[in-house]
Design a protein around this motif. Structure first.
Motif, PDB file in Angstrom:
ATOM      1  N   GLU A  13     -24.473  21.350 -19.419  1.00  0.00           N
ATOM      2  CA  GLU A  13     -24.944  21.752 -18.093  1.00  0.00           C
ATOM      3  C   GLU A  13     -26.037  20.826 -17.597  1.00  0.00           C
ATOM      4  O   GLU A  13     -26.876  20.381 -18.355  1.00  0.00           O
ATOM      5  N   ASN A  14     -26.002  20.582 -16.316  1.00  0.00           N
ATOM      6  CA  ASN A  14     -27.082  19.849 -15.668  1.00  0.00           C
ATOM      7  C   ASN A  14     -27.729  20.696 -14.579  1.00  0.00           C
ATOM      8  O   ASN A  14     -28.438  20.194 -13.727  1.00  0.00           O
ATOM      9  N   ASP A  15     -27.462  22.001 -14.614  1.00  0.00           N
ATOM     10  CA  ASP A  15     -28.018  22.921 -13.634  1.00  0.00           C
ATOM     11  C   ASP A  15     -29.367  23.414 -14.140  1.00  0.00           C
ATOM     12  O   ASP A  15     -29.447  24.349 -14.932  1.00  0.00           O
ATOM     13  N   PHE A  16     -30.429  22.757 -13.709  1.00  0.00           N
ATOM     14  CA  PHE A  16     -31.772  23.091 -14.168  1.00  0.00           C
ATOM     15  C   PHE A  16     -32.748  22.816 -13.041  1.00  0.00           C
ATOM     16  O   PHE A  16     -32.335  22.482 -11.932  1.00  0.00           O
ATOM     17  N   GLN A  17     -34.017  22.952 -13.298  1.00  0.00           N
ATOM     18  CA  GLN A  17     -35.050  22.849 -12.262  1.00  0.00           C
ATOM     19  C   GLN A  17     -35.244  21.440 -11.701  1.00  0.00           C
ATOM     20  O   GLN A  17     -36.041  21.249 -10.798  1.00  0.00           O
ATOM     21  N   GLY A  18     -34.541  20.453 -12.215  1.00  0.00           N
ATOM     22  CA  GLY A  18     -34.641  19.097 -11.681  1.00  0.00           C
ATOM     23  C   GLY A  18     -35.715  18.242 -12.314  1.00  0.00           C
ATOM     24  O   GLY A  18     -35.935  17.119 -11.895  1.00  0.00           O
ATOM     25  N   GLN A  19     -36.385  18.759 -13.323  1.00  0.00           N
ATOM     26  CA  GLN A  19     -37.409  17.971 -13.997  1.00  0.00           C
ATOM     27  C   GLN A  19     -36.825  17.378 -15.271  1.00  0.00           C
ATOM     28  O   GLN A  19     -35.998  17.991 -15.932  1.00  0.00           O
ATOM     29  N   TRP A  20     -37.279  16.170 -15.590  1.00  0.00           N
ATOM     30  CA  TRP A  20     -36.796  15.464 -16.771  1.00  0.00           C
ATOM     31  C   TRP A  20     -37.953  15.166 -17.706  1.00  0.00           C
ATOM     32  O   TRP A  20     -39.095  15.029 -17.284  1.00  0.00           O
ATOM     33  N   ARG A  21     -37.617  15.019 -18.973  1.00  0.00           N
ATOM     34  CA  ARG A  21     -38.586  14.649 -20.005  1.00  0.00           C
ATOM     35  C   ARG A  21     -38.051  13.392 -20.687  1.00  0.00           C
ATOM     36  O   ARG A  21     -36.848  13.255 -20.910  1.00  0.00           O
ATOM     37  N   ASP A  22     -38.945  12.473 -21.014  1.00  0.00           N
ATOM     38  CA  ASP A  22     -38.552  11.252 -21.711  1.00  0.00           C
ATOM     39  C   ASP A  22     -38.223  11.541 -23.168  1.00  0.00           C
ATOM     40  O   ASP A  22     -38.901  12.338 -23.819  1.00  0.00           O
ATOM     41  N   VAL A  23     -37.195  10.870 -23.675  1.00  0.00           N
ATOM     42  CA  VAL A  23     -36.854  10.903 -25.100  1.00  0.00           C
ATOM     43  C   VAL A  23     -37.254   9.541 -25.652  1.00  0.00           C
ATOM     44  O   VAL A  23     -36.804   8.506 -25.158  1.00  0.00           O
ATOM     45  N   LEU A  24     -38.105   9.553 -26.665  1.00  0.00           N
ATOM     46  CA  LEU A  24     -38.634   8.302 -27.202  1.00  0.00           C
ATOM     47  C   LEU A  24     -37.964   7.914 -28.508  1.00  0.00           C
ATOM     48  O   LEU A  24     -37.649   8.768 -29.332  1.00  0.00           O
ATOM     49  N   ASN A  25     -37.778   6.615 -28.698  1.00  0.00           N
ATOM     50  CA  ASN A  25     -37.411   6.059 -29.993  1.00  0.00           C
ATOM     51  C   ASN A  25     -38.704   6.053 -30.806  1.00  0.00           C
ATOM     52  O   ASN A  25     -39.649   5.353 -30.448  1.00  0.00           O
ATOM     53  N   PRO A  26     -38.780   6.841 -31.870  1.00  0.00           N
ATOM     54  CA  PRO A  26     -40.057   6.959 -32.584  1.00  0.00           C
ATOM     55  C   PRO A  26     -40.521   5.671 -33.246  1.00  0.00           C
ATOM     56  O   PRO A  26     -41.723   5.473 -33.426  1.00  0.00           O
ATOM     57  N   SER A  27     -39.598   4.791 -33.583  1.00  0.00           N
ATOM     58  CA  SER A  27     -40.028   3.563 -34.257  1.00  0.00           C
ATOM     59  C   SER A  27     -40.613   2.550 -33.288  1.00  0.00           C
ATOM     60  O   SER A  27     -41.495   1.783 -33.650  1.00  0.00           O
ATOM     61  N   ALA A  28     -40.142   2.547 -32.042  1.00  0.00           N
ATOM     62  CA  ALA A  28     -40.632   1.578 -31.063  1.00  0.00           C
ATOM     63  C   ALA A  28     -41.447   2.242 -29.953  1.00  0.00           C
ATOM     64  O   ALA A  28     -42.040   1.556 -29.130  1.00  0.00           O
ATOM     65  N   GLU A  29     -41.440   3.575 -29.936  1.00  0.00           N
ATOM     66  CA  GLU A  29     -42.114   4.343 -28.900  1.00  0.00           C
ATOM     67  C   GLU A  29     -41.701   3.909 -27.500  1.00  0.00           C
ATOM     68  O   GLU A  29     -42.514   3.841 -26.581  1.00  0.00           O
ATOM     69  N   GLU A  30     -40.389   3.635 -27.347  1.00  0.00           N
ATOM     70  CA  GLU A  30     -39.863   3.297 -26.031  1.00  0.00           C
ATOM     71  C   GLU A  30     -38.913   4.399 -25.570  1.00  0.00           C
ATOM     72  O   GLU A  30     -38.302   5.085 -26.390  1.00  0.00           O
ATOM     73  N   VAL A  31     -38.805   4.570 -24.266  1.00  0.00           N
ATOM     74  CA  VAL A  31     -37.937   5.594 -23.701  1.00  0.00           C
ATOM     75  C   VAL A  31     -36.482   5.148 -23.863  1.00  0.00           C
ATOM     76  O   VAL A  31     -36.114   4.048 -23.455  1.00  0.00           O
TER      77      VAL A  31
END
Length: 92
Positions: A13-31
């Motif tokens: 589902e993509n039916d949500f409030q429209g806000q997104w959170r970044d998912v980080l690569n923990p080894s490089a700390e990049e999105v």
């Protein structure tokens, strides 16, 4: 960049409030992706669906549950490269 979806009641589902959170690569700390920032209502829907599914799962004989779990494991093994590639676009 990947945009992930919530998985509730057997579907993405993509039916949500429209806000997104970044998912980080923990080894490089990049999105590496964006995930929906679900609401309390989304959590409630997911928990209700899980409770309903659990009732049926509990009534399923152990041998049959094992068959499902082996099938799921086989699917994971078959798609291991895709599932572990942080740069791949999801197929859903």
């Amino acid at each position: 960049m990947k945009q992930l979806a919530m998985y509730i009641n057997g579907r993405f589902e993509n039916d949500f409030q429209g806000q997104w959170r970044d998912v980080l690569n923990p080894s490089a700390e990049e999105v590496i992706a964006k995930e929906p920032k679900g609401s309390a209502a989304d959590v409630d829907r997911a928990v209700a669906a899980a409770r309903l599914a659990q009732t049926g799962w509990e009534r399923t004989p152990a041998v049959e549950r094992g068959t499902y779990l082996r099938k799921i494991a086989g699917g994971i093994r078959a798609r291991a490269d895709e599932l572990t590639d942080a740069s791949a676009t999801p197929s859903w």
